[in-house]
Design an enzyme around this catalytic site. Sequence first.
Site, short mmCIF file in Angstrom:
data_model
loop_
_atom_site.label_atom_id
_atom_site.label_comp_id
_atom_site.label_asym_id
_atom_site.label_seq_id
_atom_site.Cartn_x
_atom_site.Cartn_y
_atom_site.Cartn_z
N LYS A 51 0.85 -1.20 0.00
CA LYS A 51 0.00 0.00 0.00
C LYS A 51 0.89 1.25 0.00
O LYS A 51 2.10 1.15 0.27
CB LYS A 51 -0.92 -0.02 1.22
CG LYS A 51 -0.19 -0.04 2.55
CD LYS A 51 -1.14 -0.39 3.70
CE LYS A 51 -0.39 -0.44 5.03
NZ LYS A 51 -1.22 -1.02 6.11
N TYR A 270 13.85 30.11 9.59
CA TYR A 270 12.59 30.79 9.92
C TYR A 270 12.39 30.92 11.42
O TYR A 270 12.62 29.98 12.17
CB TYR A 270 11.39 30.03 9.35
CG TYR A 270 11.18 30.23 7.87
CD1 TYR A 270 10.84 31.49 7.37
CD2 TYR A 270 11.30 29.16 6.99
CE1 TYR A 270 10.63 31.67 6.00
CE2 TYR A 270 11.09 29.34 5.62
CZ TYR A 270 10.76 30.60 5.14
OH TYR A 270 10.56 30.78 3.80
C1 LIG Z 1 -0.45 -1.96 6.82
C2 LIG Z 1 -1.02 -3.25 7.20
C3 LIG Z 1 -0.21 -4.39 7.30
C4 LIG Z 1 1.30 -4.32 7.25
O1 LIG Z 1 1.75 -3.89 8.52
P1 LIG Z 1 3.31 -3.65 8.82
O2 LIG Z 1 3.31 -3.25 10.25
O3 LIG Z 1 3.75 -2.57 7.90
O4 LIG Z 1 3.99 -4.93 8.57
C5 LIG Z 1 -0.82 -5.62 7.52
N1 LIG Z 1 -2.16 -5.70 7.65
C6 LIG Z 1 -2.97 -4.62 7.59
C7 LIG Z 1 -4.43 -4.78 7.77
C8 LIG Z 1 -2.43 -3.37 7.38
O5 LIG Z 1 -3.23 -2.29 7.33
#
Ligand SMILES: *Cc1c(COP(=O)(O)O)cnc(C)c1O
Length: 388
Positions: A51, A270
């Site tokens: 993702k 800044y």
């Molecule tokens: C993002 C996600 C993962 C992966 O988790 P990590 O901690 O990055 O390994 C697995 N399952 C779900 C439902 C997620 O949203």
Amino acid sequence: MTKITSQADPAGDIPESAAGGVLHIDLDALAANWRILRDNAGDAETAAVVKANAYGTGIEKAVPALGKAGCRTFFVAHLGEAVRARAVAPDAAIYVLNGLFSDTCATYAAFDLRPVLGSFEEIEEWAGFCRAQSQKLKAAIHVDTGMNRLGLTVPQGLTLKDLAGLNDFETALLMSHFVSAEESDNPLNGEQIEAFQAVRATLPGIPASLANSSGIFLKDKPHFDLARPGYALYGGNPTPDRSNPMRPVVGLEGRIVQLRWVEADHTVGYNGRWIALTKRRIATISIGYADGYPRSSSARGKSGDELLAGMALVAGQRCSFAGNVSMDLITVDVTDVPEAEVKRGDTVTLIGGELTIDEVGRRAGTIGYEILTGLGARYARTYRGGKS
Ligand SMILES: *Cc1c(COP(=O)(O)O)cnc(C)c1O
């Protein structure tokens, strides 16, 4: 049906010489990390969570590299990400974690994608679509064992077996998600495993999945049939109380655009939030918060203080940020590096070597996940490996 087409990664076509920052992505390390996770996941299949543009590394590059390593199942958050993954993984199983939005069933079917259904409404919509198509399409069902975010409640999950609509599609996966798997001693881990097992026992024969990256390493080994690592693939430490078993995947280098001496009692950046107590040498780097480098890494205080602020490796030496991170620039105190060793045009390391994504996250008051997923589109991207 809304037409969604594969969209190429907007980044990646900036020449290195013209970019303020260069992102190095090691696809061989990504593949090696997948194998390490697979070897730790017992008999379970090991999927990959890709993702958010494969945690910033680029779906179009990461997915084929993982596929070559042997990965057959991918998870994304959004339908659009799934369509991008499908374009480079024609045969893989691809799940969409964020659930089924109304009127998107036909897109799922057209691209052979699997929604993760998290409510009775979503289940009924998918079942109705499958009835209308006279096709038992695949989907996952998500049971919420503690996040209180997505998925059926555990009591709802326990009634699933009696739901007529379940016969209209193929439940290819029953899944849940850990709240704090990176805290190996958190009692919630065991409670979630138990609740998940209770639901699973009512649905025999359906493959189950609970473990994210850190979940794979829990002493209870809650691997079930499929592990779903994300962060660890990209080099994040899934076992924060132990040394990192993963290889670094991402490196970030920025270019020094100017060097200057700042007199004692003068401020940098800044709002003048950092003050030089003595004469200091400041290097200005051509990366800023518009590149996804968090402004919360700003160094506010006095030169020489131990500040929880961003760091750069300059000529191999740790140097603290000085002042607020700007939109396009970061100022770094390089006084301690021999003057001849730092000049205009040199590159400095912002991620890489001893500066891990976990440390960069901590110094920004956040987690490495946010650092990765924020990696900006202005960087030139160089990819290494991915051939095997
Ligand atoms: C993002 C996600 C993962 C992966 O988790 P990590 O901690 O990055 O390994 C697995 N399952 C779900 C439902 C997620 O949203």
